[in-house]
Write an enzyme that holds these catalytic residues in place. Sequence first.
Site, PDB file in Angstrom:
ATOM      1  CB  CYS A  26      -0.973  -0.035   1.181  1.00 35.57           C
ATOM      2  SG  CYS A  26      -2.264   1.218   1.047  1.00 35.57           S
ATOM      3  CG  HIS A  51      -3.727  -3.180   2.986  1.00 36.33           C
ATOM      4  ND1 HIS A  51      -2.744  -2.795   3.856  1.00 36.33           N
ATOM      5  CD2 HIS A  51      -4.300  -2.046   2.540  1.00 36.33           C
ATOM      6  CE1 HIS A  51      -2.715  -1.475   3.934  1.00 36.33           C
ATOM      7  NE2 HIS A  51      -3.654  -0.988   3.144  1.00 36.33           N
ATOM      8  CD  GLU A  92      -1.438  -5.895   5.188  1.00 33.58           C
ATOM      9  OE1 GLU A  92      -1.197  -6.241   4.019  1.00 33.58           O
ATOM     10  OE2 GLU A  92      -1.544  -4.704   5.529  1.00 33.58           O
TER      11      GLU A  92
END
Lengths: 251, 207
Positions: free
Chosen positions: B80, B187, B189
């Site tokens: 990001c 993202h 994650e």
Amino acid sequence: MLKYRIIPCLLFNDKTIVKSVKFKDLRMVGDPTTVARVFNERKADEMIFLDIMASRKNKEPNFAVIEGIARECFMPLTIGGGIKNMQHVDKLFQIGADKISLNTALVKNPDLIMEIVKKYGSQAVVASIDAKKTDNGYRCFISSGNEESEYNPIELAKIAESLGAGEILLNSIDKDGTMEGYDLELIRMVSSSVGIPVIACGGCGKVEDFVSAIKIGADAVCAASIFYFVGESMISSKDYMSKKGLNMRLL
Amino acid sequence: MITVINCGTSNLRSVEKALVKLGAEFIVSDKKEDIESASHLILPGVGAFGETMKNLHNLGLVECIRKEVLEKKKPILGICLGMQLLFSTGEEGGINNGIGLVRGVVKKFDLNPGKRIKIPHIGWNDILGDEIRDIEILKEINEGTNFYFVHSYHAVSDEKMKKAFTNYGYDFISVFQKGNIFGTQFHPEKSQTEGLKIIKNFISYNA
């Protein structure tokens, strides 16, 4: 193509997850980490956790509980309730929040919003607007619906946008927990007057309500009762919406 | 050992949780020596471009990262804002220099105001492009897979490198690989199973 999001909203009363009706009459739902784990397993698009007592009781966010929820969450997590200063904000980002939702501070402490935007970026700030129809038209309330502000929803949404908030969580106090459908007039009004995404919240009782909210202008839909009390799932809701022609992340 | 670079404004926790889940050995650090001793670097990202670059400069990390990545060819993954920081300049909060590992400018979405398209670009969106199969962190990930985005700015680059795109009003770069340098605008994650796959591909990448 960007997909429409379905976001479960977890309300926390400082003990358990609850569900309110018109911001009152709390019904107990369950343990916060258990509820979070279930929504994570069902692959919700995001999750919002709001402590509805913190601001009212002038308490700080319950960091221990929030940390437990963040641990269960491999999706974006928004945290709101009782956030009053940068120390709270820094700590919440450290323990796993992705976005901070501010309601009372939006009216009482706009500098805090600007400070968070400067440090963490616009996408980290969700302006939470609680609106209710009164004799003077729609008005915005703060402190979990207990205090009337000087603004109508369009005014407050524009203020939020100008302060740099990245999204608006638009809640209808009248519809909250009633399961009779979103306040579509409110959604139309606010989403057409700002250039940031609007998450519709309050009143969803059936999958058709999701579609109506999006067709009238919402960018995402937030709900709780439909998942707790009706037995609709993320999958059934998304399948329905997809069949109605909306772009959804199918699982 | 993987070093997750702490630039002071990031949500490190979600990257940490993903690495724990994958059983990876890692540390979170803002120290030069931990960047120098790492096998892989991850630069996560929640924050504003200018503010985060200021922190990295104050910590004395910009030159150190450049040296490790450009000279020693250490793999780096920017996520990001972390991806945006890898480019030459950013326009968020005034014009600021980035770390400058890849040529390009990070610009705000330029969308026709008449369209019903809003900024930030928030939510799940899919990746497109012929080079998806060539980008090493996208191994076993198909075109059309959805990932979670939250951003108002995106990179514009004419650098010769492998790119994948995402459409929001127009196609923008959502993943790239230039040798040992990787970036994802979304993202991983926060993108559940498919996202974890990307992190796993990155940490098992050897230059």
